[in-house]
Motif scaffolding. Structure first.
Motif, PDB file in Angstrom:
ATOM      1  N   LEU A  59       0.808  -1.220   0.000  1.00 51.99           N
ATOM      2  CA  LEU A  59       0.000   0.000   0.000  1.00 51.99           C
ATOM      3  C   LEU A  59       0.841   1.270   0.000  1.00 51.99           C
ATOM      4  O   LEU A  59       0.390   2.321  -0.473  1.00 51.99           O
ATOM      5  CB  LEU A  59      -0.944   0.015   1.209  1.00 51.99           C
ATOM      6  CG  LEU A  59      -2.284  -0.686   1.039  1.00 51.99           C
ATOM      7  CD1 LEU A  59      -3.047  -0.701   2.365  1.00 51.99           C
ATOM      8  CD2 LEU A  59      -3.126  -0.010  -0.031  1.00 51.99           C
ATOM      9  N   SER A  60       2.069   1.186   0.500  1.00 49.05           N
ATOM     10  CA  SER A  60       2.924   2.377   0.546  1.00 49.05           C
ATOM     11  C   SER A  60       3.237   2.915  -0.843  1.00 49.05           C
ATOM     12  O   SER A  60       3.580   4.085  -1.006  1.00 49.05           O
ATOM     13  CB  SER A  60       4.224   2.075   1.288  1.00 49.05           C
ATOM     14  OG  SER A  60       4.998   1.111   0.579  1.00 49.05           O
TER      15      SER A  60
ATOM     16  N   GLU B 198       1.236   6.193  -1.837  1.00 53.11           N
ATOM     17  CA  GLU B 198       1.755   7.472  -1.368  1.00 53.11           C
ATOM     18  C   GLU B 198       2.972   7.895  -2.187  1.00 53.11           C
ATOM     19  O   GLU B 198       3.089   9.061  -2.592  1.00 53.11           O
ATOM     20  CB  GLU B 198       2.128   7.375   0.110  1.00 53.11           C
ATOM     21  CG  GLU B 198       2.632   8.682   0.713  1.00 53.11           C
ATOM     22  CD  GLU B 198       1.578   9.771   0.713  1.00 53.11           C
ATOM     23  OE1 GLU B 198       1.958  10.965   0.537  1.00 53.11           O
ATOM     24  OE2 GLU B 198       0.389   9.464   0.873  1.00 53.11           O
TER      25      GLU B 198
ATOM     26  N   ASP C 187      -7.844  -2.730  -2.300  1.00 48.47           N
ATOM     27  CA  ASP C 187      -7.346  -1.863  -1.241  1.00 48.47           C
ATOM     28  C   ASP C 187      -6.435  -0.775  -1.804  1.00 48.47           C
ATOM     29  O   ASP C 187      -6.450   0.366  -1.332  1.00 48.47           O
ATOM     30  CB  ASP C 187      -6.618  -2.673  -0.159  1.00 48.47           C
ATOM     31  CG  ASP C 187      -5.511  -3.578  -0.702  1.00 48.47           C
ATOM     32  OD1 ASP C 187      -5.481  -3.822  -1.932  1.00 48.47           O
ATOM     33  OD2 ASP C 187      -4.684  -4.047   0.101  1.00 48.47           O
TER      34      ASP C 187
ATOM     35  N   LYS D  31      -8.702   1.765  -3.610  1.00 45.30           N
ATOM     36  CA  LYS D  31      -9.390   2.616  -2.636  1.00 45.30           C
ATOM     37  C   LYS D  31      -8.450   3.682  -2.092  1.00 45.30           C
ATOM     38  O   LYS D  31      -8.806   4.868  -2.012  1.00 45.30           O
ATOM     39  CB  LYS D  31      -9.931   1.770  -1.487  1.00 45.30           C
ATOM     40  CG  LYS D  31     -10.615   2.591  -0.400  1.00 45.30           C
ATOM     41  CD  LYS D  31     -11.131   1.701   0.719  1.00 45.30           C
ATOM     42  CE  LYS D  31     -11.785   2.542   1.816  1.00 45.30           C
ATOM     43  NZ  LYS D  31     -12.294   1.691   2.931  1.00 45.30           N
ATOM     44  N   ALA D  32      -7.228   3.269  -1.707  1.00 39.57           N
ATOM     45  CA  ALA D  32      -6.260   4.227  -1.167  1.00 39.57           C
ATOM     46  C   ALA D  32      -5.932   5.309  -2.181  1.00 39.57           C
ATOM     47  O   ALA D  32      -5.768   6.480  -1.822  1.00 39.57           O
ATOM     48  CB  ALA D  32      -4.984   3.489  -0.743  1.00 39.57           C
TER      49      ALA D  32
ATOM     50  N   HIS E 164      -7.105   9.489  -1.888  1.00 40.46           N
ATOM     51  CA  HIS E 164      -5.921  10.262  -1.502  1.00 40.46           C
ATOM     52  C   HIS E 164      -6.212  11.757  -1.640  1.00 40.46           C
ATOM     53  O   HIS E 164      -6.735  12.207  -2.673  1.00 40.46           O
ATOM     54  CB  HIS E 164      -4.730   9.884  -2.387  1.00 40.46           C
ATOM     55  CG  HIS E 164      -3.418  10.353  -1.843  1.00 40.46           C
ATOM     56  ND1 HIS E 164      -3.033  11.685  -1.858  1.00 40.46           N
ATOM     57  CD2 HIS E 164      -2.390   9.673  -1.260  1.00 40.46           C
ATOM     58  CE1 HIS E 164      -1.837  11.805  -1.314  1.00 40.46           C
ATOM     59  NE2 HIS E 164      -1.430  10.590  -0.939  1.00 40.46           N
TER      60      HIS E 164
END
Length: 211
Positions: free
Chosen positions: A22-23, A26, A186, A189-190, A194
């Motif tokens: 997931l990182s 970002e 997931d 979604k992230a 954002h």
């Protein structure tokens, strides 16, 4: 975490396996935000030159793209090669036709004008059924009009996404203008929520769109 594409015509044998985290969302959004001012500042002719180089990379990889589409989602070759060829067609269509839709307008009888501007960092969520074409149909116009991109291909077709991103590297695109993240819902979604993402371009099911 891992995702793995499977060949539906070969007893779902593995095609591509990719690690994801997931990182990456970002990191990708930060890269897109950093690249935005310089990309937005280019004049249209400079962005067209960059996209012509991408068009050439798409052309060079048409058969390879068709092959990975067939392996991962099961299209027959004729449909897969048609989709792969549409990647270059979208660049041409955007340059010759779509840019007319964002020209400055001078309405009759009004002391003013209407000008269009880029939105910023755009998220693109791709489907499995046209895994290259439908992402590309969002990405090319968004890039042409000065936005930067973070794209997430369908987890069913990660190999298509990897090859698509490779074309940007081969075309010499500036770092951060186009970014690819892999993963399941997931990750999507992230990316969609954002706070630095200014728009979500999406093709898919009603249920996923609502989610």
């Amino acid at each position: 975490m891992k995702i793995q594409s499977q060949n539906p015509a070969k007893n779902y044998e593995s095609v591509v396996e990719i690690d994801y985290d997931l990182s990456q969302v970002e990191n990708a959004v930060q890269a897109a935000e950093k690249a935005l001012p310089a990309w937005r500042a280019l004049d249209m002719a400079e962005r067209i030159t960059a996209l012509r180089a991408l068009e050439a990379a798409f052309k060079n990889h048409e058969e390879e793209m068709a092959r990975i589409i067939t392996l991962e989602m099961g299209k027959v070759w004729s449909e897969s090669i048609f989709e792969a060829k549409n990647l270059t067609a979208r660049v041409e269509l955007t340059i010759t036709e779509a840019l007319k839709r964002v020209e400055t307008e001078y309405p009759a009888g009004v002391a003013g004008e209407t000008r269009y501007h880029s939105q910023g960092v755009m998220a693109v969520l791709g489907p499995y059924n046209f895994p290259a074409h439908l992402m590309n149909s969002h990405i090319i116009p968004a890039l042409m009009t000065g936005n930067t991109i973070v794209a997430k291909p369908s987890e069913v077709c990660p190999g298509v996404g990897q090859l698509y991103a490779q074309c940007f590297e081969e075309a010499g695109f500036p770092t951060g203008v186009f970014n690819l993240v892999q993963g399941r819902g997931d990750v999507g979604k992230a990316l969609a929520i954002h706070p630095k993402v200014r728009g979500v371009l999406f093709t898919g099911s009603y249920a996923t769109g609502r989610a």
